[in-house]
Design a protein around this motif. Structure first.
Motif, short mmCIF file in Angstrom:
data_model
loop_
_atom_site.label_atom_id
_atom_site.label_comp_id
_atom_site.label_asym_id
_atom_site.label_seq_id
_atom_site.Cartn_x
_atom_site.Cartn_y
_atom_site.Cartn_z
N GLY B 332 0.78 -1.24 0.00
CA GLY B 332 0.00 0.00 0.00
C GLY B 332 0.81 1.29 0.00
O GLY B 332 0.38 2.30 -0.55
N GLY B 333 2.00 1.26 0.63
CA GLY B 333 2.81 2.48 0.71
C GLY B 333 3.21 3.05 -0.64
O GLY B 333 3.59 4.22 -0.73
N HIS B 335 1.43 4.06 -2.80
CA HIS B 335 0.54 5.18 -3.16
C HIS B 335 1.07 6.50 -2.62
O HIS B 335 0.51 7.55 -2.89
N LEU B 336 2.11 6.44 -1.81
CA LEU B 336 2.59 7.65 -1.15
C LEU B 336 4.06 7.92 -1.46
O LEU B 336 4.75 8.58 -0.70
N ILE B 337 4.54 7.38 -2.59
CA ILE B 337 5.93 7.63 -2.97
C ILE B 337 6.13 9.13 -3.17
O ILE B 337 5.36 9.77 -3.89
#
Lengths: 198, 554
Positions: B332-333, B335-337
């Motif tokens: 899921g992370g 999506h926050l690059i």
């Protein structure tokens, strides 16, 4: 595979690993973050405006997370320095966003300080930006023949005012603009980053 | 905490966990005996096609196309056992018929609602002054109604309806406690209607995928738990030794989803950017640990069933399942690059995103090997066409997802319509296609009635394939150009908006064609429910002449 207990144990171990890495460890790390000195808590009017931002789904087209110059030229577009965890101390729910159909708004209050501009732009974005695909929000405004006491009449560029009427901002629009004007994270990043890293 | 340690330990844990589980569940790893893969067939059924949505001539051709493996004739004992098992299967089907019908009917309604909301939102992106006088019609709310109607309406209703129908067959027992599911589905839908109403009225929790106010979510949690009960009861009452692949996927998904939904919607717990990581832990896992396994469960059941050949490699399906379980949860992370979250988390998510290639490739190889030599069956089986296409889209969307998680590509694709196209490749190209196929297979059994107008199935297929191709290709190109222009600071931001306009218009065209396809499907569904068309119940309930005579003789 014959044993449903093994199946479910395995499945739950997998999920708890994911939950630890994506929720619990970040929670522990971020719970130590203090608000940077330059960041002010929202006033109640600004919070009401923030609710309008959520209610009308602004996050589906606007992000609030400028990226680092090393990755993308967000700063050159005037969107501000790369944000750090401390910048979001007062932000619940978070409004980081995932789309830039429109520009990043993390510092829109600095880029567009004028309430007149914001109100007019909400009423009809295309009066200010040719080709904009932002929806117009006429339901946040009222059409009147004449202003009553206390009314905030908005001034639109010529040709956009409805004939013979004046456009008055509803409280929702006024709150939203107060929130947008408050979006200012231009205080030094280094101080903020230092606090976040502690 | 030391970044590298966390990263490494999580990765090592995932890998170790993976191997421990595979080893413990399958000590003879390279054993070619695959009894568990044959569990979905009764004795002598291998080699026998089953396709309730095909008309008699299609069925004949399908059998011909599938007849590549030599089959031994059955002796009398085997014939008796087969007849008994088929009679039991009919009992299992009868026990699920009504509940499944209710779930799938809800699914079809939500599909139409979601399509209309999606299409309207799409048009609004290039006609921003259309339908602006009402708050509930604004893009931000209508788009959210579209997402929630898909995520909590169409997708779970279709997946759970199919699961409720499949489980008793896979466990060779009847559905236990279906009344709980009926009550559950009513509460769930009431909650969803309330939730969409809140979103329309401008009341929402402010996080993507978690917009429905948490107070309303309580209804969904109660409804969902009630739906899960009969599935647990049925699992306890199983009469099979082996749990088939589909049961792992469904079983795990049915336990994963409540955990995700509960943690995601807990009010007052999540803080600052941790809430963002939680948001995407939920957002991606609801896809990866609920919709994906539910659809894969369908593929693993229907594909072998239709062509009458067991899944090629049981070991590959084991590998695919456990790698999915251990890698998907942590992606899921990505999506926050570039976002304000800890760097180690982003790196971890990128690594796990790339590791997702393992489950995807094992599934794809398995599907391909199972279909090998029998691809001509696609011509004659409407169900198979949807399911195999869906399976291929799973491969494509997952590989695209792994690539999109890489920093260089993410920098361009993030924040653009490219991601929207990708999301639809997964949830539409893969999940929805598989569900269409499953519904075409399940409904004739549920209704004891054939699809009244077989041509409408073909029309539905080609409309959604055409519509979705236009949608996906256009939006992918548009999103990519948008991303490139956004990174060029010498160009004004508006350039990145203007470049997308023709592609946004093409998306509306594609979306409209897809919506027409859905209306055709909904019409056909209603026609079937109202028992239109010629009466051809016999062939729908039983396999073919040979087995129907056998059962009749019982």
């Amino acid at each position: 595979m014959e044993n449903e207990i093994k199946l479910l144990t395995g499945a739950m171990v997998a999920l708890s690993l994911a939950t630890s890495t994506l929720i619990i460890v970040p929670f522990l790390q971020i719970s130590k973050v203090k608000p940077p000195e330059g960041l002010k808590p929202y006033t109640s009017v600004q919070l009401r405006g923030r609710d309008q931002y959520i209610s009308n789904g602004c996050i589906y087209c606007h992000s609030q997370q400028p990226r680092d110059m090393a990755q993308a030229p967000d700063a050159k577009r005037g969107w501000g320095r790369a944000s750090v965890a401390g910048d979001y101390f007062y932000d619940t729910p978070h409004l980081l966003g995932t789309m830039r159909t429109g520009p990043d708004l993390f510092n829109i209050g600095v880029r567009q300080p004028s309430a007149d501009w914001h109100l007019g732009h909400l009423y009809q974005p295309r009066a200010y930006t040719r080709g904009s695909i932002m929806p117009s929000y006429p339901y946040l405004f009222e059409m009147k023949d004449a202003a009553e006491p206390g009314d905030r009449v908005i001034s639109l560029p010529s040709g956009y005012n409805p004939a013979g009427k004046i456009v008055v901002a509803k409280p929702e629009a006024l709150d939203l603009v107060q929130y947008l004007q408050a979006l200012d994270h231009t205080y030094p990043a280094i101080a903020a980053a230092k606090i976040s890293k502690k | 905490m030391d970044t590298v340690t966390i990263l490494l330990s999580s990765f090592v844990l995932s890998i170790t966990g993976l191997f421990v589980f595979i080893w413990s569940l399958r000590k003879r790893l390279f054993d070619s005996n695959a009894d568990a893969a044959k569990i979905i067939f009764s004795e002598g059924e291998i080699g026998q096609v089953e396709e309730p949505s095909a008309n008699p001539s299609q069925l004949k051709n399908l059998q011909k196309a599938a007849d590549t493996d030599p089959r031994l004739p059955l002796d009398d004992d085997q014939k008796l056992r087969l007849a008994k098992e088929l009679a039991e299967r009919i009992q299992a089907d009868k026990s699920t018929a009504f509940v499944t019908f209710v779930f799938l009917s809800c699914a079809v309604v939500w599909l139409v609602v979601a399509s209309l909301a999606g299409l309207t939102s799409s048009i609004k992106l290039h006609e921003p002054d259309w339908l602006t006088t009402q708050g509930w019609l604004t893009f931000g709310r209508l788009r959210t109604i579209h997402l929630n109607a898909v995520a909590y309406g169409w997708a779970p209703m279709a997946a759970l309806g199919t699961a409720i129908w499949m489980l008793p067959r896979l466990l060779k027992t009847e559905l236990m406690g279906s009344r709980f599911a009926m009550l559950g589905v009513m509460i769930w839908n009431a909650g969803l209607i309330a939730g969409l109403g809140c979103i329309a009225a401008g009341i929402n929790d402010g996080m993507e995928w978690l917009e429905i106010p948490w107070q309303v979510d309580i209804l969904l949690i109660i409804g969902g738990s009630l739906v899960a009960l009969p599935l647990v009861f049925t699992l306890q009452n199983r009469r099979v030794e082996h749990l088939y692949v589909s049961v792992w996927y469904m079983g795990a998904a049915l336990f994963w989803f409540p955990v995700l939904f509960l943690i995601g919607n807990l009010p007052g717990v999540h803080i600052g950017v941790e809430q963002a990581t939680m948001n995407w832990w939920f957002g991606h896992n609801v896809l990866g640990l609920f919709y994906t396994p539910m659809a894969l469960a369908s593929v693993y059941y229907f594909l072998p069933k239709i062509i009458g050949r067991p899944v090629q490699s049981y070991n590959l399906s084991l590998l695919g399942f456990w790698t999915l379980a251990f890698f998907y949860g942590q992606v899921g992370g990505h999506h926050l690059i570039g976002g304000p979250i800890p760097g180690w988390l982003v790196t971890l998510s990128i690594v796990q995103s790339v590791m997702m290639i393992v489950p995807v490739i094992s599934f794809s190889i398995n599907q391909h090997l199972t279909m090998r030599g029998k691809f001509s069956t696609l011509i004659y089986s409407p169900t198979l066409r949807f399911i195999v296409l869906g399976g291929m889209m799973y491969t494509l969307s997952s590989i695209q997802g792994s690539l999109e998680a890489l920093r260089t590509i993410n920098t361009i694709a993030h924040f653009t319509h490219f991601t929207v196209a990708h999301a639809h490749l997964g949830l539409y190209g893969f999940f929805t296609m598989v569900m269409f196929g499953a519904i075409y297979f399940v409904m004739p059994r549920v209704m004891a009635w054939e699809w009244p107008y077989p041509k409408l199935i073909a029309a539905h297929f080609w409309l959604v394939v055409l519509g979705f191709s236009i949608y996906f290709i256009g939006l992918t190109i548009g999103g990519w150009l948008q991303g490139i222009l956004m990174l060029d600071s010498s160009k004004p931001f508006m350039d990145s908006v203007l470049v997308t306009i023709p592609y946004l218009k093409s998306r509306s065209v594609g979306g409209a064609i897809m919506t027409i396809g859905h209306l055709v499907f909904a019409f056909h569904f209603i026609a079937m429910a109202l028992r239109f068309g010629p009466r051809r119940t016999g062939a729908a309930l039983l396999h073919n002449k040979r087995t129907s005579i056998l059962v009749g003789a019982q």
